[in-house]
Each structure stands twice: as C-alpha cells, then as structure tokens.
Design a protein around this motif. Structure first.
Motif, PDB file in Angstrom:
ATOM      1  N   LYS A   1       5.805   1.010  -8.300  1.00  0.00           N
ATOM      2  CA  LYS A   1       4.755   0.283  -7.571  1.00  0.00           C
ATOM      3  C   LYS A   1       4.962  -1.231  -7.618  1.00  0.00           C
ATOM      4  N   HIS A   2       5.522  -1.712  -8.707  1.00  0.00           N
ATOM      5  CA  HIS A   2       5.714  -3.159  -8.847  1.00  0.00           C
ATOM      6  C   HIS A   2       6.760  -3.692  -7.870  1.00  0.00           C
ATOM      7  N   LEU A   3       7.677  -2.855  -7.435  1.00  0.00           N
ATOM      8  CA  LEU A   3       8.650  -3.257  -6.422  1.00  0.00           C
ATOM      9  C   LEU A   3       8.162  -2.969  -5.016  1.00  0.00           C
ATOM     10  N   ALA A   4       7.312  -1.956  -4.886  1.00  0.00           N
ATOM     11  CA  ALA A   4       6.965  -1.448  -3.564  1.00  0.00           C
ATOM     12  C   ALA A   4       5.711  -2.050  -2.951  1.00  0.00           C
ATOM     13  N   GLU A   5       4.700  -2.261  -3.721  1.00  0.00           N
ATOM     14  CA  GLU A   5       3.399  -2.650  -3.176  1.00  0.00           C
ATOM     15  C   GLU A   5       3.292  -4.165  -3.029  1.00  0.00           C
TER      16      GLU A   5
END
Length: 123
Positions: free
Chosen positions: A112-116
């Motif tokens: 999530k830290h890379l995607a959102e």
C-alpha cells in the motif's frame, strides 16, 4: 542559469555516456509499466514528476529558445503537470479494477505504501 545547469550535466555525463543512456531507458520503461499496468502508482507518479522535470531542465533547456515570440515551453513541464494530476486524482487501488496494485495489496499489505497515492487510502 539554464546554461550553467546544462553545462554541469554535460560535464557529469561525459565520463560515462552509455550509463546515462541505459538509465534513461530504464527510467522510461519503468514509467511505461507504471502507466500501463497500474503498479506502484504512488512511487511511479512521484518518480515521473522528478524525471520529467529533469528532462525539461537539462534536455530541453527549460523550454528554450529564449527569443521574443517563442511560445513553446517544452514537453517535460507538461508531462510533470500530467503526473501531478494523476497523483492527485488517482482512485484508491480498491476502486481501481484494472490496476495490478489491487491484486498486490491483497497479497502483501506493505505494498500500500507504494501503491496508494493518498494517505487516507492507506489506512
């Protein structure tokens, strides 16, 4: 100022031009995968902003030529604005049906830290 930046980069890259050509190809391929597959969108959009501003400042000379009547600002700044707009308006991975990030987040929570793009979506 622009000439100083351009001459500085020329002196840096003159020692290993093939390395800079390979890094450019890798950067553009990475950005293409981010845009086509929807993978690591948050990091990819930020990288896109930095990379296109670098291309605009060095490769395009800040949109020169600097003569009266010149209206071309160059493509790099337009692409940086586009990546910024994608970063601001990107939906969360849960709502993005065609994004690879959606599948990766269900498998690995840390993704999530890379995607959102938005902190509210990472909760």
């Amino acid at each position: 100022m622009a000439a100083l930046v351009v001459h500085g980069w020329i002196s840096v890259q003159s020692h290993a031009p093939s390395l800079f050509a390979d890094l450019t190809g890798l950067a553009e391929t990475t950005l293409a995968l981010v845009l086509l597959l929807g993978v690591a969108r948050r990091a990819g959009y930020l990288f896109g902003i930095v990379y296109t501003l670098l291309v605009w400042s060095v490769g395009e000379g800040f949109g020169g030529p600097y003569v009266s009547g010149s209206t071309d600002v160059g493509t790099g700044i337009i692409l940086a604005i586009l990546f910024a707009a994608l970063y601001v308006t990107a939906p969360s991975a849960a709502r993005e049906r065609l994004s690879l990030d959606r599948a990766l987040i269900t498998r690995w929570a840390w993704w999530k830290h890379l995607a959102e793009p938005h902190a509210a979506d990472r909760r």
